[in-house]
Design an enzyme around this catalytic site. Structure first.
Site, PDB file in Angstrom:
ATOM      1  N   GLY A  52       3.938   7.805   3.000  1.00 54.45           N
ATOM      2  CA  GLY A  52       5.152   6.794   2.540  1.00 54.45           C
ATOM      3  C   GLY A  52       4.246   5.334   2.164  1.00 54.45           C
ATOM      4  N   GLY A  96       0.749  -1.269  -0.224  1.00 55.20           N
ATOM      5  CA  GLY A  96      -0.043   0.022  -0.156  1.00 55.20           C
ATOM      6  C   GLY A  96       0.802   1.340   0.053  1.00 55.20           C
ATOM      7  N   LYS A  97       0.240   2.300  -0.529  1.00 53.48           N
ATOM      8  CA  LYS A  97       0.807   3.641  -0.422  1.00 53.48           C
ATOM      9  C   LYS A  97      -0.011   4.512   0.460  1.00 53.48           C
ATOM     10  CE  LYS A  97       4.021   3.603  -4.474  1.00 53.48           C
ATOM     11  NZ  LYS A  97       3.874   2.322  -5.000  1.00 53.48           N
ATOM     12  N   LYS A 147       5.697  -0.102   7.906  1.00 54.28           N
ATOM     13  CA  LYS A 147       5.118   1.365   7.453  1.00 54.28           C
ATOM     14  C   LYS A 147       6.339   2.152   7.416  1.00 54.28           C
ATOM     15  CE  LYS A 147       1.591   4.703   7.905  1.00 54.28           C
ATOM     16  NZ  LYS A 147       0.247   4.850   8.111  1.00 54.28           N
ATOM     17  N   VAL A 166       3.906   1.098   2.475  1.00 55.42           N
ATOM     18  CA  VAL A 166       3.618   0.006   3.350  1.00 55.42           C
ATOM     19  C   VAL A 166       4.054  -1.248   2.614  1.00 55.42           C
ATOM     20  CG1 VAL A 166       1.749  -1.436   4.896  1.00 55.42           C
ATOM     21  CG2 VAL A 166       1.842   1.149   4.554  1.00 55.42           C
ATOM     22  N   ASP A 220      -7.923  10.379  12.675  1.00 56.33           N
ATOM     23  CA  ASP A 220      -8.022  10.145  11.021  1.00 56.33           C
ATOM     24  C   ASP A 220      -8.679   8.676  11.063  1.00 56.33           C
ATOM     25  OD1 ASP A 220      -7.031  10.513   8.781  1.00 56.33           O
ATOM     26  OD2 ASP A 220      -5.189   9.845   9.073  1.00 56.33           O
TER      27      ASP A 220
HETATM   28  P1  ATP Z   1      -3.050   8.230   4.361  1.00 52.67           P
HETATM   29  O1  ATP Z   1      -1.504   8.293   4.199  1.00 52.67           O
HETATM   30  O2  ATP Z   1      -3.758   9.284   3.622  1.00 52.67           O
HETATM   31  O3  ATP Z   1      -3.619   8.213   5.725  1.00 52.67           O
HETATM   32  P2  ATP Z   1      -3.602   5.550   4.141  1.00 52.67           P
HETATM   33  O4  ATP Z   1      -4.218   5.183   5.464  1.00 52.67           O
HETATM   34  O5  ATP Z   1      -4.028   4.476   3.146  1.00 52.67           O
HETATM   35  O6  ATP Z   1      -3.542   7.087   3.579  1.00 52.67           O
HETATM   36  P3  ATP Z   1      -1.179   4.270   4.913  1.00 52.67           P
HETATM   37  O7  ATP Z   1      -1.624   4.029   6.280  1.00 52.67           O
HETATM   38  O8  ATP Z   1       0.293   4.685   4.557  1.00 52.67           O
HETATM   39  O9  ATP Z   1      -2.077   5.187   4.030  1.00 52.67           O
HETATM   40  O10 ATP Z   1      -1.650   2.781   4.388  1.00 52.67           O
HETATM   41  C1  ATP Z   1      -1.457   2.665   2.808  1.00 52.67           C
HETATM   42  C2  ATP Z   1      -2.335   1.223   2.570  1.00 52.67           C
HETATM   43  O11 ATP Z   1      -1.386  -0.023   3.061  1.00 52.67           O
HETATM   44  C3  ATP Z   1      -3.682   1.158   3.255  1.00 52.67           C
HETATM   45  O12 ATP Z   1      -4.622   1.477   2.731  1.00 52.67           O
HETATM   46  C4  ATP Z   1      -3.612  -0.589   3.485  1.00 52.67           C
HETATM   47  O13 ATP Z   1      -4.181  -1.023   2.152  1.00 52.67           O
HETATM   48  C5  ATP Z   1      -2.168  -0.800   3.505  1.00 52.67           C
HETATM   49  N1  ATP Z   1      -1.895  -1.182   4.857  1.00 52.67           N
HETATM   50  C6  ATP Z   1      -1.552  -0.368   5.670  1.00 52.67           C
HETATM   51  N2  ATP Z   1      -1.383  -1.154   7.012  1.00 52.67           N
HETATM   52  C7  ATP Z   1      -1.391  -2.434   6.844  1.00 52.67           C
HETATM   53  C8  ATP Z   1      -1.034  -3.551   7.542  1.00 52.67           C
HETATM   54  N3  ATP Z   1      -0.926  -3.358   8.916  1.00 52.67           N
HETATM   55  N4  ATP Z   1      -1.505  -4.735   7.118  1.00 52.67           N
HETATM   56  C9  ATP Z   1      -1.936  -4.860   5.688  1.00 52.67           C
HETATM   57  N5  ATP Z   1      -2.108  -3.812   5.105  1.00 52.67           N
HETATM   58  C10 ATP Z   1      -2.067  -2.421   5.615  1.00 52.67           C
HETATM   59 MG    MG Z   2      -3.285   4.532   7.163  1.00 53.37          MG
END
Ligand code: ATP
Ligand code: MG
Length: 354
Positions: free
Chosen positions: A82, A77-78, A99, A84, A192
């Protein structure tokens, strides 16, 4: 004793001539066994006499994870801050989500961030994503989290478009239990709450993630109010710059549920298919328009009432998470024995890694 040149750890000892009876090496079935070597008519096998036990799984309190001990598997994920990645611990085989948030800050600030993240994120709640450890390296904060193999509710919603009420009630119950824990035990405002911060797995679990991360990062790096993310789920009082509290998360929860039920974000731009011309316009809509409601012709009265218990412009009119857990919507489908595990896995083919 001779060392096997192919495997120096393999011990092969031959019986001294005439001193040890053959029965000590040969079992009744005709198996020859000595040292780490076992020979019978099926062939030759190496059996370690001192089996190396699999190391015990890493627990959040161990504090022994190091970035050198994990293999990167793939980017999952992004976010705005940053990326993930799915990673695997080399010695235990456990999967985690890593992350990485880029931020160039001073040594003292990063130590403070690591400390605050630890206090903030450490939790004993099954409805909150487990935080293991965080590091600072090469100008980035890396956080090791529990890996949720179904991704986020935002990912899931993109595939299913809408979530039927009975599933929504089961999902909502878990989110509320997470919120009760954060608000009433940890005294943390999430700040958030949105579909991408609600993660799901093949066991049918729903867990809250990223609570207070933005607050910790902005307060410790001295860049207060540099919120980078979406304003979509932000409560009117927060947008207006008024004081805000736990009820701000309840507003966000209401909007998330409404979006899951209807398949569209409740505050849509005036022109269908067009985006908001600026985030300012969206913020004005949230602050000035009447609160969103669920369409009564499409949803049960219980669901509509639940939404209006969350989405009220005055935070004092919103119900706390503890009361919402007792709302009729939460239990109205309980006789259906909803199986979220089957529902989540029926949609994609998530990596089942547990
Ligand atoms: P923003 O940065 O705007 O808050 P976001 O929540 O999508 O957006 P991240 O928290 O960086 O950004 O997560 C990006 C994506 O990575 C998520 O949408 C999810 O699909 C995946 N992800 C994040 N944490 C996990 C996790 N612990 N296990 C599996 N997938 C994850
Ligand atoms: Mg997030």
């Amino acid at each position: 004793m001779r060392r096997n040149p192919l495997n120096p750890n393999l011990r092969l000892s031959l019986p001294p001539p005439d001193e040890v009876p053959i029965t000590q090496f040969l079992t009744e079935s005709g198996t020859f066994m000595d040292g780490d070597l076992l020979v019978n008519r099926d062939g030759l096998r190496i059996v370690s006499q001192n089996p190396v036990e699999a190391p015990p799984p890493i627990r959040p309190t161990d504090d022994q994870l190091s970035l050198a001990d994990i293999d990167l598997i793939k980017v999952i994920g992004k976010g705005s801050g940053g990326i993930v990645q799915l990673v695997q611990h080399k010695w235990t085989g456990q999967f985690f989500a890593l992350k990485v948030i880029q931020m160039n800050i001073q040594e003292s600030a990063r130590r403070q961030i690591a400390q605050e993240l630890k206090i903030n994120q450490s939790s004993q709640c099954p409805y909150v994503v487990v935080y293991y450890q965080s590091f600072y390296e090469n100008g980035a904060i890396s956080i090791i989290l529990e890996y949720m193999d179904g991704g986020s509710l935002a990912d899931f919603l993109r595939k299913v478009r809408t979530i039927p009420e009975p599933y929504l009630a089961a999902i909502c119950k878990q989110v509320l239990m997470g919120l009760v824990y954060l608000h009433h035990e940890k005294h943390i405002i999430h700040r958030d709450l949105k579909p991408s911060n609600l993660l799901i797995n093949h066991r049918g679990e729903v867990k809250i993630t990223d609570f207070g991360v933005s607050a910790v990062l902005t307060s410790t790096s001295g860049q207060a109010n540099t919120f980078v993310g979406t304003y979509n789920y932000m409560s009117p009082e927060r947008i207006s710059g008024d004081t805000y509290g736990y009820k701000s998360d309840i507003w966000s929860l209401g909007l998330v549920l409404l979006e899951c039920a209807t398949g569209r974000f409740p505050y849509s731009p005036p022109e269908e298919g067009e985006g908001w011309s600026s985030f300012y316009e969206l913020m004005v809509a949230i602050v000035e328009q009447p609160a969103s409601t669920a369409p009564t012709d499409q949803f049960s009265p219980e669901f509509c009432s639940f939404i209006s218990a969350c989405v009220q412009k005055n935070p004092g009119d919103r119900q706390p998470a503890t009361d919402l857990l007792r709302h009729p919507f939460i239990n109205m489908y309980k006789d259906l024995n909803i199986d979220l595990a089957a529902y989540f896995t029926s949609v994609g083919s998530p990596l089942a890694t547990f």
